[in-house]
Design a protein around this motif. Structure first.
Motif, PDB file in Angstrom:
ATOM      1  N   PHE A   1       0.826  -1.211   0.000  1.00 32.84           N
ATOM      2  CA  PHE A   1       0.000   0.000   0.000  1.00 32.84           C
ATOM      3  C   PHE A   1       0.859   1.260   0.000  1.00 32.84           C
ATOM      4  O   PHE A   1       0.472   2.296  -0.546  1.00 32.84           O
ATOM      5  CB  PHE A   1      -0.965  -0.024   1.182  1.00 32.84           C
ATOM      6  CG  PHE A   1      -2.002  -1.113   1.061  1.00 32.84           C
ATOM      7  CD1 PHE A   1      -2.739  -1.252  -0.116  1.00 32.84           C
ATOM      8  CD2 PHE A   1      -2.233  -2.016   2.083  1.00 32.84           C
ATOM      9  CE1 PHE A   1      -3.680  -2.254  -0.254  1.00 32.84           C
ATOM     10  CE2 PHE A   1      -3.174  -3.020   1.947  1.00 32.84           C
ATOM     11  CZ  PHE A   1      -3.895  -3.155   0.775  1.00 32.84           C
ATOM     12  N   LYS A   2       2.067   1.163   0.574  1.00 33.58           N
ATOM     13  CA  LYS A   2       2.995   2.289   0.515  1.00 33.58           C
ATOM     14  C   LYS A   2       3.429   2.544  -0.924  1.00 33.58           C
ATOM     15  O   LYS A   2       3.447   3.689  -1.408  1.00 33.58           O
ATOM     16  CB  LYS A   2       4.209   2.002   1.397  1.00 33.58           C
ATOM     17  CG  LYS A   2       5.263   3.107   1.355  1.00 33.58           C
ATOM     18  CD  LYS A   2       6.474   2.714   2.197  1.00 33.58           C
ATOM     19  CE  LYS A   2       7.563   3.783   2.079  1.00 33.58           C
ATOM     20  NZ  LYS A   2       8.779   3.419   2.853  1.00 33.58           N
TER      21      LYS A   2
ATOM     22  N   ARG B   1       0.421   3.974  -3.008  1.00 35.54           N
ATOM     23  CA  ARG B   1       0.193   5.400  -2.738  1.00 35.54           C
ATOM     24  C   ARG B   1       1.205   6.264  -3.472  1.00 35.54           C
ATOM     25  O   ARG B   1       0.878   7.313  -4.035  1.00 35.54           O
ATOM     26  CB  ARG B   1       0.256   5.658  -1.228  1.00 35.54           C
ATOM     27  CG  ARG B   1      -0.958   5.184  -0.455  1.00 35.54           C
ATOM     28  CD  ARG B   1      -0.972   5.738   0.958  1.00 35.54           C
ATOM     29  NE  ARG B   1       0.176   5.282   1.744  1.00 35.54           N
ATOM     30  CZ  ARG B   1       0.168   4.175   2.479  1.00 35.54           C
ATOM     31  NH1 ARG B   1      -0.919   3.410   2.521  1.00 35.54           N
ATOM     32  NH2 ARG B   1       1.227   3.837   3.174  1.00 35.54           N
ATOM     33  N   GLU B   2       2.480   5.804  -3.481  1.00 35.00           N
ATOM     34  CA  GLU B   2       3.536   6.551  -4.162  1.00 35.00           C
ATOM     35  C   GLU B   2       3.317   6.554  -5.676  1.00 35.00           C
ATOM     36  O   GLU B   2       3.487   7.576  -6.348  1.00 35.00           O
ATOM     37  CB  GLU B   2       4.901   5.940  -3.826  1.00 35.00           C
ATOM     38  CG  GLU B   2       6.096   6.677  -4.386  1.00 35.00           C
ATOM     39  CD  GLU B   2       6.363   7.987  -3.664  1.00 35.00           C
ATOM     40  OE1 GLU B   2       7.163   8.782  -4.204  1.00 35.00           O
ATOM     41  OE2 GLU B   2       5.793   8.216  -2.584  1.00 35.00           O
TER      42      GLU B   2
ATOM     43  N   GLU C   1       0.429   6.216  -7.226  1.00 40.30           N
ATOM     44  CA  GLU C   1      -0.772   7.006  -7.529  1.00 40.30           C
ATOM     45  C   GLU C   1      -0.499   8.504  -7.466  1.00 40.30           C
ATOM     46  O   GLU C   1      -0.880   9.263  -8.370  1.00 40.30           O
ATOM     47  CB  GLU C   1      -1.874   6.635  -6.546  1.00 40.30           C
ATOM     48  CG  GLU C   1      -3.202   7.313  -6.807  1.00 40.30           C
ATOM     49  CD  GLU C   1      -4.282   6.852  -5.862  1.00 40.30           C
ATOM     50  OE1 GLU C   1      -5.410   7.370  -5.962  1.00 40.30           O
ATOM     51  OE2 GLU C   1      -4.019   5.961  -5.016  1.00 40.30           O
ATOM     52  N   SER C   2       0.185   8.955  -6.416  1.00 38.77           N
ATOM     53  CA  SER C   2       0.361  10.397  -6.214  1.00 38.77           C
ATOM     54  C   SER C   2       1.485  10.983  -7.052  1.00 38.77           C
ATOM     55  O   SER C   2       1.344  12.063  -7.635  1.00 38.77           O
ATOM     56  CB  SER C   2       0.631  10.677  -4.728  1.00 38.77           C
ATOM     57  OG  SER C   2       1.820  10.028  -4.316  1.00 38.77           O
TER      58      SER C   2
ATOM     59  N   ARG D   1      -5.493  -2.166  -4.410  1.00 39.94           N
ATOM     60  CA  ARG D   1      -5.657  -0.928  -3.631  1.00 39.94           C
ATOM     61  C   ARG D   1      -7.009  -0.895  -2.932  1.00 39.94           C
ATOM     62  O   ARG D   1      -7.129  -0.401  -1.791  1.00 39.94           O
ATOM     63  CB  ARG D   1      -5.527   0.278  -4.574  1.00 39.94           C
ATOM     64  CG  ARG D   1      -5.818   1.634  -3.935  1.00 39.94           C
ATOM     65  CD  ARG D   1      -4.694   2.007  -2.981  1.00 39.94           C
ATOM     66  NE  ARG D   1      -4.903   3.323  -2.416  1.00 39.94           N
ATOM     67  CZ  ARG D   1      -5.686   3.573  -1.358  1.00 39.94           C
ATOM     68  NH1 ARG D   1      -6.332   2.587  -0.764  1.00 39.94           N
ATOM     69  NH2 ARG D   1      -5.816   4.800  -0.885  1.00 39.94           N
TER      70      ARG D   1
END
Length: 759
Positions: free
Chosen positions: A620-621, A624-625, A627-628, A731
């Motif tokens: 999940f880390k 998130r990276e 995606e952003s 996700r």
């Protein structure tokens, strides 16, 4: 012997310059010739399988690989030529062994002679590692040897050489019965490891390697014309009598022997010395000859002798009153391999090719009849503060040093080391020549084998003075445990080797590595424990019978290795240290549980839960990276470059645009501060980025978001962006109830690495 026969046989031999000329040919691994371009002879050779190397203006150079048997014979011949034997045969020849019937002959592959020695060498080789029985041939040697020796003495009547028969083999394992038969006729077996050892020694020492060879061949036999009288001091130290003296290096070289930790010396266990280093030897030689240097510190040796016969100390009549030490003349043994070099081999052999080997002396401290284990301890003590003894060498020494210990902990250390040596040095082992023995660096370390055996239940648990828990193979008898564990592991791993076929020998394969040995050994332990728990075997069951019960469980493991993909290989290889060992083992447990759910794998469920939790956090880390940083920001930048200030309206699909606008407006109605209001772009989800990419695929995003290697996959842009769909699925899973698998984590890491490199 008639003069005609003598001349015929002598024509088989060459010496001096002829040896050097033939050596240049025999050292090559192929035949080489040259012919006139376009000649019939050239054409004939090419038809026979010769290959063109070089085409010159008028000549063509061609070559043909030597077959396996010739290649090995030439290698053996070349070794003895380089070791300075002055008379050798050209090629294999037949020598009569019956003076009444000279038609009865024995074929000799290599004949090597110097002023004192004759070596008769028969060479046998195989393309692949195999076992052979030489009983018939050795029985023939038994009856022919005396006649062969008589023929040799008649050929060279002015000499009385020492004669030795050698059976040299390559890729061939011989039985203990064959070794015993060789011993009975005072003959010796030289496997290829021994040949390679002397080649290696020659590369370090040059012709001085002969000293070590002669010591091995003629141990205990007298050295002619050796002046063995040395002025010396007799003293006592550590409960031992010792002698201190100075001696010419060449004398000590003749009687000395270095117990190199090498397969060539395995029948002389325990051995403990590192192989001599060529660079260090050159430095010492230069120091002695060019800089007139010397070494005041003593060489430490052990003399093996029957003191009443060949080691005599004649005390001088003039002694120092009340002194413990005595002065006198020491008569050293006049025998090959009577002095073992414990410390100082480089200093001694530095003189081997020196101008001063007969005119300088070196100081020596000589102990007498030390047990081999005591020599090992002394070597370890001397080297404690010098170059560190490697873990593999220390483990190998433990096999001999601790075997007879009364301490159970030390006994188990010795047992683990002996098992490792057996697996690495026995030609019948699938790990033959793949385990680091001594200082030979190979794919698997003795340290790792020891760790695997320690963590298994094969050995049980011991304290210094008691056996706390009996093992599945060890119940207190070291020899029985050694043979049982070795046989069981060799049969089990051989079964896997046969099952995976050529994968076993591929460089860098996933099986023949440290963690591979650990993981498979631990899975074998699981299987044996299952059989014990179900009363299918017990501590009295033979190793062969245990294997027969276990092998059914190895088939799923074999299939796993045969079908393993690159992702799983990289996953296992990139897991290091203790966690990497555990991951390999647990992976095999998961494989085996699919076919045999009845086996209880202690701790597997807890391990999986822990690993899955760690996978979730990492996955999940990464998402998130991705995606952003690598989707949201990169897509916005690309849309702005293409559509300017209207990028959101024109670049985003209508449905996504409308949903984002509504969601932002709904949130902003609850916000009083205008600066805190939400932007529609911030309301998008991971799957929305895929829709934007698809809308602008060919013009803006095809090259940017097609994974390497998927440029030509069928299915168009939908297939090429499926990776975003897969990321979104992971996700959206509930991290409290869903566990990211290792394969999924590997996929996420692969996407992350790809996008981060092009950011």
């Amino acid at each position: 012997m008639t003069e005609d026969l003598r001349k015929t046989l002598l024509n088989e031999f060459i010496s001096d310059e002829d040896i050097q000329r033939l050596l240049r040919i025999k050292k090559l691994d192929s035949y080489k010739e040259s012919f006139n371009n376009g000649s019939a002879a050239l054409e004939e050779k090419l038809n026979e399988g010769w290959e063109i190397d070089t085409v010159l203006k008028s000549k063509t150079k061609i070559s043909k690989q030597k077959d396996n048997g010739v290649l090995f014979k030439d290698k053996v011949w070349s070794l003895f030529a380089q070791l300075g034997f002055t008379t050798l045969n050209r090629y294999s020849f037949n020598i009569p062994y019956d003076k009444k019937d000279i038609s009865l002959t024995h074929k000799i592959d290599v004949f090597a002679k110097d002023d004192e020695t004759v070596l008769i060498i028969d060479c046998r080789s195989a393309v692949k590692n195999t076992a052979c029985d030489f009983s018939d041939e050795l029985n023939e040697i038994k009856f022919r040897k005396a006649g062969i020796i008589n023929t040799i003495l008649a050929l060279f009547p002015q000499t009385k050489p020492k004669i030795k028969y050698i059976l040299a083999t390559r890729n061939i394992a011989i039985s203990s019965e064959n070794v015993e038969a060789l011993n009975k006729v005072d003959a010796i077996h030289f496997p290829e490891e021994t040949i390679d050892y002397y080649y290696s020694l020659h590369s370090q020492l040059g012709i001085a390697a002969r000293y070590q060879l002669l010591g091995a061949l003629f141990s205990g036999q007298e050295i002619p014309d050796l002046d063995n009288r040395i002025p010396a001091i007799e003293g006592r130290m550590g409960g031992h009598i010792y002698y201190s003296f100075s001696i010419e290096p060449e004398k000590l070289l003749k009687i000395g022997y270095v117990l190199h930790r090498n397969k060539a010396n395995e029948n002389m266990m325990p051995t403990y010395q590192r192989l001599i280093k060529k660079n260090r030897l050159k430095e010492i030689h230069k120091f002695i000859d060019e800089e007139k240097g010397y070494f005041p510190n003593s060489v430490i040796i052990n003399i093996e002798s029957d003191k009443n016969k060949d080691l005599v100390f004649e005390r001088s009549g003039n002694q120092v009153p009340d002194a413990i030490s005595r002065i006198g003349v020491l008569h050293l043994p006049k025998k090959y391999r009577s002095a073992y070099i414990i410390d100082g081999q480089h200093r001694l052999y530095g003189y081997s090719n020196s101008n001063y080997k007969n005119t300088n002396t070196i100081p020596v401290v000589a102990l007498v009849n030390l047990e081999r284990a005591e020599q090992v301890r002394l070597f370890m003590q001397i080297n404690e503060n010098q170059k560190p003894v490697s873990k593999d060498l220390r483990n190998t020494l433990d096999a001999d040093l601790l075997w007879d210990s009364e301490n159970y902990t030390e006994q188990i250390r010795a047992l683990k080391s002996r098992v490792a040596i057996k697996l690495g040095e026995d030609r019948n082992s699938p790990f033959y020549n793949k385990i680091s023995i001594g200082e030979d660096k190979k794919a698997i370390s003795t340290q790792q084998i020891g760790i695997a055996l320690t963590r298994s239940d094969f050995l049980g648990k011991v304290k210094a003075k008691e056996i706390e828990k009996k093992g599945t193979f060890y119940v207190g008898n070291l020899n029985r445990a050694y043979h049982s564990i070795s046989e069981f592991l060799m049969k089990s791993f051989a079964y896997i080797k046969d099952g995976v076929d050529e994968l076993w020998e591929q460089d860098g394969n996933i099986i023949v590595i440290n963690k591979g040995f650990y993981g498979i050994t631990m899975i074998l332990n699981d299987c044996v424990n299952h059989l014990v728990a179900n009363d299918m075997i017990d501590t009295n069951t033979s190793a062969k019978e245990v294997f027969e019960e276990v092998k059914i469980y190895l088939d799923p493991i074999i299939n796993f290795f045969k079908n393993i993909d690159e992702i799983k290989i990289n996953e296992l290889k990139s897991a290091y240290g203790t966690p990497g060992d555990a991951k390999y083992w647990r992976t095999l447990q998961i494989v085996l549980r699919q076919d045999f759910p009845e086996i209880h794998f202690e701790g597997l469920n807890e391990y999986l839960k822990k690993e899955e939790k760690e996978n979730n956090e990492a996955a999940f880390k990464y998402i998130r990276e991705i995606e952003s940083s690598y989707l949201k920001d990169a897509i916005k930048q690309k849309l702005e470059e293409e559509f300017g200030k209207n990028w959101f309206k024109k670049g985003v699909p209508e449905g996504v645009y409308s949903e984002a606008m509504v969601l932002a407006a709904k949130k902003n109605r609850e916000i009083d501060n205008e600066e805190d209001e939400k932007d529609p772009w911030d309301q998008l989800h991971l799957i929305n980025y895929r829709e934007i990419i698809l809308k602008n695929w060919q013009k803006l995003f095809e090259k940017m978001f097609t994974k390497p290697g998927e440029e030509k996959i069928p299915g168009g842009k939908e297939a090429k962006t499926k990776w975003i769909f897969d990321l979104n699925r992971i996700r959206n899973e509930n991290s409290h109830t869903y566990y990211v698998t290792s394969d999924e984590l590997s996929f996420i890491e692969e996407v992350y690495d790809w996008l981060s490199k092009q950011a």
